[in-house]
Motif scaffolding. Structure first.
Motif, PDB file in Angstrom:
ATOM      1  N   GLN A 125     185.377 -69.113  49.674  1.00 36.99           N
ATOM      2  CA  GLN A 125     184.759 -68.077  48.853  1.00 36.99           C
ATOM      3  C   GLN A 125     185.462 -67.919  47.522  1.00 36.99           C
ATOM      4  N   SER A 147     175.625 -64.675  47.669  1.00 34.27           N
ATOM      5  CA  SER A 147     175.065 -63.710  48.631  1.00 34.27           C
ATOM      6  C   SER A 147     175.690 -62.325  48.496  1.00 34.27           C
ATOM      7  N   HIS A 148     176.828 -62.242  47.817  1.00 32.24           N
ATOM      8  CA  HIS A 148     177.597 -61.001  47.788  1.00 32.24           C
ATOM      9  C   HIS A 148     177.808 -60.489  46.369  1.00 32.24           C
TER      10      HIS A 148
ATOM     11  N   THR B 127     184.139 -58.114  48.535  1.00 31.08           N
ATOM     12  CA  THR B 127     182.754 -58.529  48.325  1.00 31.08           C
ATOM     13  C   THR B 127     181.885 -57.816  49.344  1.00 31.08           C
ATOM     14  N   SER B 128     180.643 -57.584  48.968  1.00 36.69           N
ATOM     15  CA  SER B 128     179.717 -56.876  49.845  1.00 36.69           C
ATOM     16  C   SER B 128     178.367 -57.572  49.785  1.00 36.69           C
ATOM     17  N   ASN B 129     177.803 -57.824  50.951  1.00 36.49           N
ATOM     18  CA  ASN B 129     176.505 -58.504  51.003  1.00 36.49           C
ATOM     19  C   ASN B 129     175.472 -57.729  50.179  1.00 36.49           C
ATOM     20  N   LYS B 130     174.736 -58.458  49.341  1.00 30.97           N
ATOM     21  CA  LYS B 130     173.777 -57.807  48.431  1.00 30.97           C
ATOM     22  C   LYS B 130     172.673 -57.068  49.171  1.00 30.97           C
TER      23      LYS B 130
END
Lengths: 157, 157
Positions: A125, A147-148, B127-130
């Motif tokens: 990542q 995706s993030h 990070t955070s999933n969209k």
């Protein structure tokens, strides 16, 4: 155009700092004065002493001369998820300004992904500033999925 | 509603795995059978032995009973940038399903940011999933900036 990959050493620091300082953001926050600021020497020692961090330089040899093409840092992180797994974080990727647009960036990433696999990681990542549209296209082409959201918080002193 | 924060121990694992498995994504990839899969015990040992990783559980005591509210993992990463600096990566944040919507998530993050500061970090990142719009709003409210794209690449075996 085969590159040689190795761990960064103290003698590389002036070149590495030059690469880190080579944009507006970097110029504001780095110190490229000589001799090398002791803080960088200390930071390199901390990174080198940590078995889960690798500060890598990529070199090329040509006409009996060896020069640094680029740099990047790999961090291997153990997690409980996926029944216990390792993840590789890539940060601080730089290709020297004299050697851009020759495909070296792609080589650096392909090598990094292989290295992450050798280290037993199942996810690689990274985050990329949304303003860098070329970089974002580059990561998509390498197969990464955006995706993030990548969140950052600066901590005040 | 003060929480107690401590490093995760082997006796916590079944509860932690329950939290990790508590959504469709987690259910598919985790093994919540008992006794605890040895792979999780091994992974916890690797995390615990690494001075730059902390798997934290947050507990609450009430009526002489103590129970786990949530979990998260902090990774402290040394870099050359900013004249040598540390960054804190937050991953694997979970609040137990019995204790959601009570403000515990915010407490976990506020504690983590303080902890990152104690460890000398100048940036906290995650990070955070969209697809998780609630989470994204939550991080924005905490002061995080979604300045970056968060790219992931799954490595094939």
């Amino acid at each position: 155009m085969n590159l040689i990959y190795r761990n960064a050493e103290e003698g590389d620091l002036s070149k590495l700092i030059e690469m880190l300082a080579d944009d507006q953001l970097g110029a504001d926050r780095e110190d490229s004065s000589t001799p090398v600021n002791q803080a960088y020497i200390d930071a390199l020692k901390v990174i080198s002493d940590d078995p889960n961090n690798e500060l890598i330089v990529a070199e090329r040899s040509e006409n009996s001369e060896t020069y640094i093409i680029g740099m990047l840092q790999l961090t291997y992180i153990p997690y409980l998820t996926y029944k216990g797994s390792w993840r590789c974080l890539i940060e601080g990727v730089r290709v020297h300004k004299d050697h851009r647009s020759k495909g070296y960036g792609k080589q650096l990433f392909e090598w990094s992904i292989k290295r992450a696999k050798v280290r037993g990681c199942n996810i690689v990542q990274l985050t990329s500033n949304k303003q860098r549209s070329d970089a974002i296209r580059f990561y998509n082409d390498l197969g990464f999925k955006a995706s993030h959201e990548g969140f950052k918080l600066m901590i005040e002193d």
